[in-house]
Design a protein around this motif. Structure first.
Motif, short mmCIF file in Angstrom:
data_model
loop_
_atom_site.label_atom_id
_atom_site.label_comp_id
_atom_site.label_asym_id
_atom_site.label_seq_id
_atom_site.Cartn_x
_atom_site.Cartn_y
_atom_site.Cartn_z
N GLU A 102 3.73 -13.37 6.10
CA GLU A 102 4.17 -13.85 4.79
C GLU A 102 2.98 -14.04 3.86
OE1 GLU A 102 6.49 -17.34 5.41
OE2 GLU A 102 8.22 -16.25 6.22
N ARG A 103 1.88 -14.58 4.39
CA ARG A 103 0.69 -14.75 3.55
C ARG A 103 0.16 -13.39 3.09
NH1 ARG A 103 -1.98 -19.75 3.77
NH2 ARG A 103 -3.37 -18.78 2.25
N THR A 104 0.20 -12.41 3.99
CA THR A 104 -0.24 -11.07 3.62
C THR A 104 0.66 -10.49 2.54
OG1 THR A 104 -1.11 -10.69 5.85
CG2 THR A 104 -0.71 -8.75 4.49
N GLN A 105 1.97 -10.62 2.74
CA GLN A 105 2.92 -10.14 1.74
C GLN A 105 2.68 -10.78 0.39
OE1 GLN A 105 6.84 -10.77 3.62
NE2 GLN A 105 7.32 -8.72 2.95
N GLN A 106 2.58 -12.10 0.39
CA GLN A 106 2.41 -12.82 -0.88
C GLN A 106 1.10 -12.43 -1.56
OE1 GLN A 106 2.82 -16.83 0.52
NE2 GLN A 106 5.05 -16.70 0.66
N GLY A 107 0.06 -12.21 -0.74
CA GLY A 107 -1.20 -11.76 -1.32
C GLY A 107 -1.09 -10.39 -1.96
N MET A 113 6.13 2.10 0.03
CA MET A 113 6.56 2.66 1.31
C MET A 113 5.51 2.55 2.42
SD MET A 113 8.84 6.02 0.42
CE MET A 113 8.90 6.49 2.15
N HIS A 114 4.24 2.59 2.07
CA HIS A 114 3.20 2.60 3.09
C HIS A 114 2.63 1.21 3.36
CE1 HIS A 114 3.38 6.93 3.14
NE2 HIS A 114 3.20 6.97 1.84
N LEU A 115 3.24 0.18 2.75
CA LEU A 115 2.78 -1.18 3.01
C LEU A 115 3.61 -1.79 4.13
CD1 LEU A 115 2.31 -2.55 -0.63
CD2 LEU A 115 0.57 -1.65 0.92
N PRO A 116 3.00 -2.51 5.06
CA PRO A 116 3.77 -3.12 6.17
C PRO A 116 4.63 -4.27 5.69
CG PRO A 116 1.48 -3.84 6.25
CD PRO A 116 1.55 -2.80 5.17
N PHE A 159 7.42 -4.46 4.09
CA PHE A 159 8.13 -4.41 2.82
C PHE A 159 9.44 -3.62 2.92
CE2 PHE A 159 4.12 -5.89 1.29
CZ PHE A 159 4.40 -6.58 0.11
N GLU A 160 9.90 -3.37 4.14
CA GLU A 160 11.07 -2.52 4.33
C GLU A 160 12.32 -3.09 3.65
OE1 GLU A 160 8.12 -1.83 7.53
OE2 GLU A 160 9.14 -3.64 6.77
N VAL A 161 12.53 -4.39 3.76
CA VAL A 161 13.73 -5.00 3.16
C VAL A 161 13.67 -4.93 1.64
CG1 VAL A 161 15.08 -7.13 2.94
CG2 VAL A 161 14.09 -6.49 5.15
N ILE A 162 12.50 -5.19 1.07
CA ILE A 162 12.35 -5.12 -0.38
C ILE A 162 12.57 -3.69 -0.87
CG2 ILE A 162 10.67 -5.36 -2.27
CD1 ILE A 162 9.51 -7.74 -0.73
N ILE A 163 12.05 -2.73 -0.14
CA ILE A 163 12.27 -1.32 -0.51
C ILE A 163 13.76 -1.00 -0.50
CG2 ILE A 163 11.92 1.06 0.28
CD1 ILE A 163 9.14 0.15 1.27
#
Length: 384
Positions: free
Chosen positions: A133-138, A228-231, A233-237
């Protein structure tokens, strides 16, 4: 926290045995009905491990553990079964619904190692989720900053969408709120290739050229491709890919959590986009809400109703004029900022996010900025 265990079984003798034997080492809770167990799981959690019997009146163990997963997916879920139920237990494990299954009767020397492994698994789940989550938010923050520098109007729109989405999702689960807010911000990445003038026309309901109109129609697909190539993020995509579709066109998902989360987040973001577009075209909030409610089934009336108490006006902001050195990240620009040569540095309505604020302070130290500068100062602090 990590040694908290919940047992659910309709045999109170078994529950008493577990509690008496395990309490010295673990914080043990017990429930003798599925309903009471799920209530405890939600109200007294988090639990490191949940152990449920398979055969109970009203709800079997697989159903209990599946519902528990919707409440807290980090908990290690263990199923106690009789010999006749082993195939159901194996099927549940294979579908990813439970962590382990044990056969009854289950001696302590068999149970305790599974509990220890479940506690370790819980710690690992929590740690991975926190880091993820911290990685995503960053990453979302970084992409939002890129958007602010390349296309400030698109970043402002993303900020408005986030506020609308947050308001509608306030009763949703924390994970769903996080997904829809990130999707709102990232939905505007497809506008990176639009000019400031095109964005101004699009955002204000004006007429744009043919080529730009194609780019606007494809903006959510472009945003999805960029992610697409970011870990993680599948649900957001998936949400971004559904924004142009009506609810009956949404696919169905085998995962029950995804079946609930993806349509909900998509419909919230669709409603946020709808209200923002109508307000930008000049409609009053009441007229915009009425238009959305009339456009069924694309907009969910229940979600539209959640916007009734949204603060649309700027009456909660005050206009003031400050020196460049007094600019803070709590402010929103009330006017364009240009240098002495007329070069546009920042646009009216742009939130002073930290990267822009640092840039303006740097320019002011080097060549100075025209003062005073008009800004909106919120009476309450916004999450800019």
């Amino acid at each position: 926290m990590y040694s908290s265990i919940l047992f659910i079984d309709d045999d109170y003798n078994i529950l008493n045995s577990f509690k008496r034997s395990l309490s010295p080492e673990y914080r043990v809770h017990v429930a003798d009905t599925p309903e009471e167990g799920l209530r405890l799981f939600e109200e007294k959690g988090p639990f490191s491990v949940l152990v449920s019997d398979m055969r109970m009146p009203g709800m079997n163990g697989v159903e209990v553990l599946s519902k528990a997963r919707e409440i807290d997916a980090d908990t290690s879920r263990v199923l106690l079964t009789g010999y006749a139920d082993q195939q159901a237990a194996i099927d549940a494990v294979n579908k990813g619904r439970i962590f382990k299954f044990l056969t009854k009767p289950c001696p302590l020397q068999t149970l305790v190692p599974v509990l220890e492994e479940g506690i370790y698994n819980y710690k690992l789940n929590v740690s991975n989720r926190f880091v993820g989550e911290r990685t995503q938010q960053g990453l979302v923050g970084m992409l939002s900053q890129v958007l602010a520098m390349v296309n400030p109007a698109a970043q402002r729109k993303a900020h408005r969408l986030k506020n609308f989405a947050r308001h509608m999702a306030r009763t949703a689960r924390p994970q769903q709120r996080m997904i829809v807010e990130m999707a709102a911000v990232l939905s505007q990445l497809g506008c990176l290739n639009l000019s400031q003038e095109t964005m101004r026309l699009y955002d204000g309901g004006g007429i744009v050229g043919h080529e730009d109109n194609i780019r606007i129609r494809e903006q959510f697909d472009v945003a999805a491709r960029l992610l697409m190539h970011l870990p993680r993020f599948e649900v957001i995509i998936e949400v971004l890919g559904l924004l142009h579709k009506e609810p009956h066109q949404f696919p169905r998902y085998d995962d029950l959590e995804m079946q609930e989360t993806i349509p909900l987040c998509t419909r919230i973001l669709q409603t946020a986009l709808g209200i923002d577009s109508l307000l930008a075209s000049g409609k009053s909030p009441d007229a915009a809400l009425a238009a959305l409610k009339a456009d069924q089934p694309f907009y969910d009336p229940a979600l539209v109703d959640r916007l009734v108490d949204f603060t649309f006006a700027l009456h909660n902001e005050v206009l003031m004029y400050v020196r460049a050195t007094e600019l803070t990240s709590r402010m929103v620009l009330a006017e364009d900022i240009r240098d002495d040569d007329g070069t546009l540095l920042a646009t009216k309505g742009q939130p002073l996010a930290n990267p822009l604020l640092a840039y303006l302070h740097k320019v002011h130290r080097r060549i100075g900025l025209p003062e005073p500068i008009g800004v909106f100062l919120p009476l309450r602090e916004y999450d800019l």
